[in-house]
Design a protein around this motif. Structure first.
Motif, PDB file in Angstrom:
ATOM      1  N   PHE A  54       9.148  -0.372   1.511  1.00  0.00           N
ATOM      2  CA  PHE A  54       8.257   0.037   2.595  1.00  0.00           C
ATOM      3  C   PHE A  54       8.159   1.563   2.613  1.00  0.00           C
ATOM      4  O   PHE A  54       9.166   2.251   2.464  1.00  0.00           O
ATOM      5  CB  PHE A  54       8.800  -0.455   3.942  1.00  0.00           C
ATOM      6  CG  PHE A  54       8.778  -1.945   4.068  1.00  0.00           C
ATOM      7  CD1 PHE A  54       7.724  -2.576   4.703  1.00  0.00           C
ATOM      8  CD2 PHE A  54       9.799  -2.715   3.551  1.00  0.00           C
ATOM      9  CE1 PHE A  54       7.687  -3.962   4.819  1.00  0.00           C
ATOM     10  CE2 PHE A  54       9.780  -4.090   3.656  1.00  0.00           C
ATOM     11  CZ  PHE A  54       8.717  -4.715   4.288  1.00  0.00           C
ATOM     12  N   TYR A  55       6.948   2.064   2.803  1.00  0.00           N
ATOM     13  CA  TYR A  55       6.695   3.502   2.892  1.00  0.00           C
ATOM     14  C   TYR A  55       6.340   3.870   4.330  1.00  0.00           C
ATOM     15  O   TYR A  55       5.913   3.026   5.119  1.00  0.00           O
ATOM     16  CB  TYR A  55       5.516   3.898   1.992  1.00  0.00           C
ATOM     17  CG  TYR A  55       5.795   3.784   0.522  1.00  0.00           C
ATOM     18  CD1 TYR A  55       6.462   4.795  -0.159  1.00  0.00           C
ATOM     19  CD2 TYR A  55       5.376   2.675  -0.199  1.00  0.00           C
ATOM     20  CE1 TYR A  55       6.715   4.699  -1.518  1.00  0.00           C
ATOM     21  CE2 TYR A  55       5.616   2.574  -1.562  1.00  0.00           C
ATOM     22  CZ  TYR A  55       6.282   3.588  -2.204  1.00  0.00           C
ATOM     23  OH  TYR A  55       6.518   3.490  -3.550  1.00  0.00           O
ATOM     24  N   ALA A  56       6.447   5.157   4.632  1.00  0.00           N
ATOM     25  CA  ALA A  56       6.075   5.641   5.960  1.00  0.00           C
ATOM     26  C   ALA A  56       4.557   5.661   6.152  1.00  0.00           C
ATOM     27  O   ALA A  56       4.072   5.398   7.251  1.00  0.00           O
ATOM     28  CB  ALA A  56       6.649   7.049   6.185  1.00  0.00           C
ATOM     29  N   HIS A  57       3.799   5.966   5.083  1.00  0.00           N
ATOM     30  CA  HIS A  57       2.360   6.188   5.246  1.00  0.00           C
ATOM     31  C   HIS A  57       1.490   5.429   4.254  1.00  0.00           C
ATOM     32  O   HIS A  57       0.373   5.851   3.975  1.00  0.00           O
ATOM     33  CB  HIS A  57       2.062   7.695   5.135  1.00  0.00           C
ATOM     34  CG  HIS A  57       2.810   8.511   6.128  1.00  0.00           C
ATOM     35  ND1 HIS A  57       2.566   8.448   7.480  1.00  0.00           N
ATOM     36  CD2 HIS A  57       3.838   9.375   5.978  1.00  0.00           C
ATOM     37  CE1 HIS A  57       3.390   9.259   8.120  1.00  0.00           C
ATOM     38  NE2 HIS A  57       4.184   9.826   7.218  1.00  0.00           N
ATOM     39  N   ARG A  58       1.995   4.323   3.711  1.00  0.00           N
ATOM     40  CA  ARG A  58       1.199   3.519   2.790  1.00  0.00           C
ATOM     41  C   ARG A  58       1.727   2.079   2.836  1.00  0.00           C
ATOM     42  O   ARG A  58       2.825   1.838   3.318  1.00  0.00           O
ATOM     43  CB  ARG A  58       1.227   4.091   1.375  1.00  0.00           C
ATOM     44  CG  ARG A  58       2.552   4.038   0.688  1.00  0.00           C
ATOM     45  CD  ARG A  58       2.528   4.631  -0.720  1.00  0.00           C
ATOM     46  NE  ARG A  58       2.417   6.062  -0.678  1.00  0.00           N
ATOM     47  CZ  ARG A  58       1.346   6.746  -1.101  1.00  0.00           C
ATOM     48  NH1 ARG A  58       0.320   6.121  -1.611  1.00  0.00           N
ATOM     49  NH2 ARG A  58       1.319   8.050  -1.026  1.00  0.00           N
ATOM     50  N   PRO A  59       0.966   1.135   2.313  1.00  0.00           N
ATOM     51  CA  PRO A  59       1.416  -0.267   2.344  1.00  0.00           C
ATOM     52  C   PRO A  59       2.692  -0.487   1.520  1.00  0.00           C
ATOM     53  O   PRO A  59       2.986   0.262   0.589  1.00  0.00           O
ATOM     54  CB  PRO A  59       0.247  -1.036   1.721  1.00  0.00           C
ATOM     55  CG  PRO A  59      -0.936  -0.123   1.840  1.00  0.00           C
ATOM     56  CD  PRO A  59      -0.395   1.273   1.782  1.00  0.00           C
ATOM     57  N   SER A  60       3.409  -1.535   1.870  1.00  0.00           N
ATOM     58  CA  SER A  60       4.633  -1.879   1.136  1.00  0.00           C
ATOM     59  C   SER A  60       4.287  -2.334  -0.282  1.00  0.00           C
ATOM     60  O   SER A  60       3.156  -2.701  -0.577  1.00  0.00           O
ATOM     61  CB  SER A  60       5.409  -2.968   1.868  1.00  0.00           C
ATOM     62  OG  SER A  60       4.657  -4.159   1.926  1.00  0.00           O
ATOM     63  N   VAL A  61       5.298  -2.305  -1.159  1.00  0.00           N
ATOM     64  CA  VAL A  61       5.146  -2.678  -2.563  1.00  0.00           C
ATOM     65  C   VAL A  61       6.223  -3.701  -2.906  1.00  0.00           C
ATOM     66  O   VAL A  61       7.362  -3.595  -2.459  1.00  0.00           O
ATOM     67  CB  VAL A  61       5.306  -1.444  -3.477  1.00  0.00           C
ATOM     68  CG1 VAL A  61       5.224  -1.830  -4.938  1.00  0.00           C
ATOM     69  CG2 VAL A  61       4.283  -0.389  -3.151  1.00  0.00           C
ATOM     70  N   GLY A  62       5.870  -4.662  -3.725  1.00  0.00           N
ATOM     71  CA  GLY A  62       6.843  -5.647  -4.174  1.00  0.00           C
ATOM     72  C   GLY A  62       6.235  -7.028  -4.181  1.00  0.00           C
ATOM     73  O   GLY A  62       5.052  -7.187  -3.901  1.00  0.00           O
ATOM     74  N   PRO A  63       7.011  -8.002  -4.491  1.00  0.00           N
ATOM     75  CA  PRO A  63       8.452  -7.881  -4.693  1.00  0.00           C
ATOM     76  C   PRO A  63       8.814  -7.442  -6.112  1.00  0.00           C
ATOM     77  O   PRO A  63       8.153  -7.808  -7.077  1.00  0.00           O
ATOM     78  CB  PRO A  63       8.965  -9.296  -4.449  1.00  0.00           C
ATOM     79  CG  PRO A  63       7.826 -10.180  -4.877  1.00  0.00           C
ATOM     80  CD  PRO A  63       6.570  -9.409  -4.541  1.00  0.00           C
TER      81      PRO A  63
END
Length: 128
Positions: A54-63
């Protein structure tokens, strides 16, 4: 001993204090600044772990998918998580680990931007 008596940990862990340092000093790879995590699997079955970033200013990435053999520990650098997308350096991140069997997760940082290296080890939080 049965598998349930040897398994330690939880199936979900979260770490909220990530940020892979951008710069490094010294020879690579030993002195590359990095965030890293270790996953301990004390059970009798392989652990199949999904990591979401999870990022502060962008969408999450994964899994991101990680397998840990039975009764083993696996240490990985966050810098090495590249599929489905490389982790962005220098940005605040949080990670959620979801495993199919109980595991223990520990997180740490080695910051070599200055000649006096620094380490940082926040505690993970396990969900029940």
């Amino acid at each position: 001993m049965n598998a349930s008596s040897t398994s330690m940990g939880k199936r979900r862990w979260a770490v909220a204090a990530g940020q892979v340092p951008v710069g490094s000093s010294g020879p690579e790879p030993a002195f590359t600044s990095r965030d890293q995590f270790s996953i301990l699997n004390t059970g009798e079955d392989s652990a199949h772990v999904r990591v979401e970033v999870f990022y502060a200013h962008r969408p999450s990435v994964g899994p991101f998918r990680v397998t840990v053999a039975p009764r083993r520990v696996r240490l990985l650098r966050v810098n090495d998580l590249i599929f489905p997308e490389a982790i962005r350096l220098g940005e605040a991140i949080g990670l959620v680990f979801t495993s199919d069997v109980p595991v223990v997760v520990q997180y740490g940082r080695c910051d070599t931007r200055a000649r006096a290296n620094a380490g940082f080890m926040p505690m993970g939080w396990s969900a029940h």
